[in-house]
Design a protein around this motif. Structure first.
Motif, PDB file in Angstrom:
ATOM      1  N   THR A  47       0.817  -1.218   0.000  1.00 21.22           N
ATOM      2  CA  THR A  47       0.000   0.000   0.000  1.00 21.22           C
ATOM      3  C   THR A  47       0.849   1.265   0.000  1.00 21.22           C
ATOM      4  O   THR A  47       0.298   2.366   0.054  1.00 21.22           O
ATOM      5  CB  THR A  47      -0.919   0.016   1.236  1.00 21.22           C
ATOM      6  OG1 THR A  47      -0.111  -0.032   2.427  1.00 21.22           O
ATOM      7  CG2 THR A  47      -1.865  -1.166   1.217  1.00 21.22           C
ATOM      8  N   LEU A  48       2.174   1.118  -0.072  1.00 23.25           N
ATOM      9  CA  LEU A  48       3.045   2.296  -0.053  1.00 23.25           C
ATOM     10  C   LEU A  48       2.788   3.169  -1.265  1.00 23.25           C
ATOM     11  O   LEU A  48       2.675   4.407  -1.145  1.00 23.25           O
ATOM     12  CB  LEU A  48       4.510   1.861  -0.010  1.00 23.25           C
ATOM     13  CG  LEU A  48       5.540   2.985  -0.111  1.00 23.25           C
ATOM     14  CD1 LEU A  48       5.377   3.980   1.029  1.00 23.25           C
ATOM     15  CD2 LEU A  48       6.950   2.414  -0.133  1.00 23.25           C
ATOM     16  N   ASP A  49       2.708   2.573  -2.468  1.00 17.66           N
ATOM     17  CA  ASP A  49       2.478   3.376  -3.669  1.00 17.66           C
ATOM     18  C   ASP A  49       1.116   4.069  -3.632  1.00 17.66           C
ATOM     19  O   ASP A  49       0.973   5.202  -4.094  1.00 17.66           O
ATOM     20  CB  ASP A  49       2.629   2.518  -4.917  1.00 17.66           C
ATOM     21  CG  ASP A  49       1.929   1.169  -4.768  1.00 17.66           C
ATOM     22  OD1 ASP A  49       1.170   1.016  -3.782  1.00 17.66           O
ATOM     23  OD2 ASP A  49       2.156   0.286  -5.609  1.00 17.66           O
ATOM     24  N   ASP A  50       0.114   3.411  -3.056  1.00 14.99           N
ATOM     25  CA  ASP A  50      -1.198   4.062  -2.915  1.00 14.99           C
ATOM     26  C   ASP A  50      -1.101   5.306  -2.041  1.00 14.99           C
ATOM     27  O   ASP A  50      -1.688   6.354  -2.359  1.00 14.99           O
ATOM     28  CB  ASP A  50      -2.204   3.084  -2.308  1.00 14.99           C
ATOM     29  CG  ASP A  50      -2.397   1.841  -3.163  1.00 14.99           C
ATOM     30  OD1 ASP A  50      -3.336   1.814  -3.950  1.00 14.99           O
ATOM     31  OD2 ASP A  50      -1.580   0.918  -3.024  1.00 14.99           O
ATOM     32  N   ARG A  51      -0.387   5.177  -0.950  1.00 14.79           N
ATOM     33  CA  ARG A  51      -0.229   6.328  -0.050  1.00 14.79           C
ATOM     34  C   ARG A  51       0.546   7.459  -0.728  1.00 14.79           C
ATOM     35  O   ARG A  51       0.218   8.648  -0.548  1.00 14.79           O
ATOM     36  CB  ARG A  51       0.487   5.899   1.226  1.00 14.79           C
ATOM     37  CG  ARG A  51      -0.369   5.056   2.180  1.00 14.79           C
ATOM     38  CD  ARG A  51       0.456   4.588   3.346  1.00 14.79           C
ATOM     39  NE  ARG A  51      -0.341   3.865   4.336  1.00 14.79           N
ATOM     40  CZ  ARG A  51      -0.875   4.405   5.416  1.00 14.79           C
ATOM     41  NH1 ARG A  51      -0.701   5.694   5.648  1.00 14.79           N
ATOM     42  NH2 ARG A  51      -1.584   3.695   6.258  1.00 14.79           N
ATOM     43  N   LEU A  52       1.593   7.118  -1.484  1.00  5.84           N
ATOM     44  CA  LEU A  52       2.394   8.144  -2.151  1.00  5.84           C
ATOM     45  C   LEU A  52       1.569   8.891  -3.196  1.00  5.84           C
ATOM     46  O   LEU A  52       1.652  10.121  -3.312  1.00  5.84           O
ATOM     47  CB  LEU A  52       3.623   7.505  -2.802  1.00  5.84           C
ATOM     48  CG  LEU A  52       4.667   6.922  -1.845  1.00  5.84           C
ATOM     49  CD1 LEU A  52       5.798   6.273  -2.622  1.00  5.84           C
ATOM     50  CD2 LEU A  52       5.223   8.002  -0.917  1.00  5.84           C
ATOM     51  N   VAL A  53       0.767   8.156  -3.974  1.00  5.04           N
ATOM     52  CA  VAL A  53      -0.075   8.804  -4.987  1.00  5.04           C
ATOM     53  C   VAL A  53      -1.105   9.710  -4.330  1.00  5.04           C
ATOM     54  O   VAL A  53      -1.327  10.844  -4.761  1.00  5.04           O
ATOM     55  CB  VAL A  53      -0.753   7.736  -5.866  1.00  5.04           C
ATOM     56  CG1 VAL A  53      -1.814   8.373  -6.757  1.00  5.04           C
ATOM     57  CG2 VAL A  53       0.279   7.025  -6.713  1.00  5.04           C
ATOM     58  N   GLU A  54      -1.727   9.226  -3.286  1.00  2.00           N
ATOM     59  CA  GLU A  54      -2.748  10.031  -2.610  1.00  2.00           C
ATOM     60  C   GLU A  54      -2.148  11.289  -1.987  1.00  2.00           C
ATOM     61  O   GLU A  54      -2.742  12.371  -2.047  1.00  2.00           O
ATOM     62  CB  GLU A  54      -3.418   9.179  -1.529  1.00  2.00           C
ATOM     63  CG  GLU A  54      -4.524   9.905  -0.781  1.00  2.00           C
ATOM     64  CD  GLU A  54      -5.166   9.029   0.278  1.00  2.00           C
ATOM     65  OE1 GLU A  54      -6.043   9.522   1.003  1.00  2.00           O
ATOM     66  OE2 GLU A  54      -4.769   7.845   0.392  1.00  2.00           O
ATOM     67  N   ALA A  55      -0.963  11.137  -1.369  1.00  5.72           N
ATOM     68  CA  ALA A  55      -0.349  12.292  -0.718  1.00  5.72           C
ATOM     69  C   ALA A  55       0.202  13.298  -1.727  1.00  5.72           C
ATOM     70  O   ALA A  55       0.234  14.508  -1.449  1.00  5.72           O
ATOM     71  CB  ALA A  55       0.774  11.815   0.208  1.00  5.72           C
ATOM     72  N   GLY A  56       0.663  12.830  -2.894  1.00  8.74           N
ATOM     73  CA  GLY A  56       1.287  13.741  -3.851  1.00  8.74           C
ATOM     74  C   GLY A  56       0.351  14.391  -4.827  1.00  8.74           C
ATOM     75  O   GLY A  56       0.771  15.262  -5.599  1.00  8.74           O
TER      76      GLY A  56
END
Length: 395
Positions: free
Chosen positions: A54-63
């Motif tokens: 879920t790291l990439d999901d969090r990065l996309v959402e935050a960026g």
């Protein structure tokens, strides 16, 4: 009317094409920023949803949000560069060169801050992901206490660098500010050296994860037990007698630890059983194997084994080995195996030897000087003399 305002009107009237290009560039930048936001929300969101983390999901959402503002700031800076090259009054030596230069530096500073916001959002997202997902597997409650502090430290460091860049754009020296920050950091580090060492030690334990809550560990001094909690400063271990062993995290991070729960909770029970000389080793080995195979908690794989390993001074040494599922049951299973082995050896007439010693006493009889040799009964394991022998010896 100020001269710069009249010069700006003249630049706008005579170079309206350049202003139109400037407006078009801003419009294109706005459209690109909006498209980038949609791409990150839809296309990238669908792609990263297929991954196992879920790291990439969090990065996309935050960026998503910071990316839009970063594109707008960079597009504005590019458009101003194009405008400055098309209008002589904005170029070097022009009437509005100073004002246009200040405006350009402000836009560059805005771009630096938006980039810092993007980096900060990605860093915080990665930090949140690690401490809430990976660290949660180790059941470390202090990860929730450390998260707000780490977020503030990371945010302060990123924006400190961004504001330093902005101040450099306006030719403001930051050496004094950096020196003050260095002195303050050194003073804080010296004043709380032990606390910081323990906190960093706890962070190392969280990242490296040599043990988890519930694991049975043993320290180099022989003490150990079940890990109850990995705190912000200390690690708490419940010893076999029920007492709590509290160890600073810096010591836990710098010591050798035997973890009986990793990489597997299975442990081996190994010990030596002695039988008397004259005993056939094969039946004795079969007795030990039968006892281990009949115990319900002894694993069939790896299979139990018995080996004739040594000729001792008073016995034959048989080494036995078997595996069980849980290290916490080791003492209990060992006790049960020992009781069963002793009963099985007795039932099969196999003697368990113990150290013995024969004492020979020479005694002179009468005046003829005749020497008589007497053999005392075997002493017990403690080596105490047999009653009556001392009187004969003195006679």
């Amino acid at each position: 009317m100020p001269y710069w305002f009249a010069a700006l009107q003249e630049a706008f009237v005579h170079y309206w094409v350049a202003w139109a290009v400037f407006a078009g560039q801003l419009l294109v930048t706005w459209v690109v920023a909006g498209l980038a936001r949609r791409v990150m929300r839809w296309t990238a969101g669908k792609l990263v949803s297929r991954s196992n983390t879920t790291l990439d999901d969090r990065l996309v959402e935050a960026g998503t949000g910071p990316v839009r503002w970063t594109i707008l700031a960079l597009g504005l800076r590019f458009a101003m560069t194009t405008l400055g090259g098309a209008i002589p009054a904005f170029g070097p030596g022009g009437l509005l060169a100073v004002q246009f230069g200040v405006a350009g530096k402000l836009v560059e500073g805005l771009a630096a801050l938006t980039i810092a916001a993007l980096v900060n959002a990605l860093a915080i997202a990665a930090l949140d992901w690690y401490l809430t997902e990976l660290a949660a597997r180790s059941d470390a409650p202090w990860s929730r206490q450390l998260l707000p502090t780490l977020r503030k430290v990371v945010t302060a460091a990123i924006y400190f660098l961004a504001f330093s860049v902005v101040l450099q754009l306006f030719d403001i020296s930051i050496s004094a500010l950096v020196a003050t920050a260095g002195v303050a950091s050194a003073a804080i580090a010296l004043a709380s050296q032990d606390t910081l060492s323990n906190m960093l030690g706890g962070l190392v334990l969280l990242i490296d994860r040599p043990f988890r809550v519930g694991d049975v560990i043993e320290l180099t001094d022989g003490r150990g037990g079940t890990v109850v909690e990995v705190g912000l400063r200390t690690t708490r271990i419940r010893q076999p007698d029920g007492t709590a062993l509290v160890v600073p995290n810096k010591d836990m991070a710098n010591t050798r630890i035997i973890n009986r729960g990793q990489p597997s909770s299975r442990v081996a029970i190994r010990q030596t059983v002695s039988v008397a000389y004259g005993t056939d080793p094969e039946p004795a080995k079969r007795v030990l194997l039968d006892v281990m195979n009949s115990h319900p908690e002894v694993l069939p794989d790896p299979a139990p084994g018995v080996w004739f390993t040594q000729f001792n001074s008073f016995s034959l040494e048989l080494s036995m080995s078997c595996w069980i599922n849980a290290g916490t049951d080791r003492a209990r299973v060992t006790d049960e195996l020992n009781v069963r082995i002793l009963k099985a050896l007795q039932e099969n007439g196999i003697a368990v030897p113990y150290p013995t010693q024969a004492i020979h006493i020479l005694q002179e009889e009468g005046s003829r000087g005749k020497a008589v040799e007497r053999t005392a009964p075997d002493a017990d394991r403690s080596g105490e003399a047999v009653p009556g022998d001392s009187a004969d010896h003195q006679g």
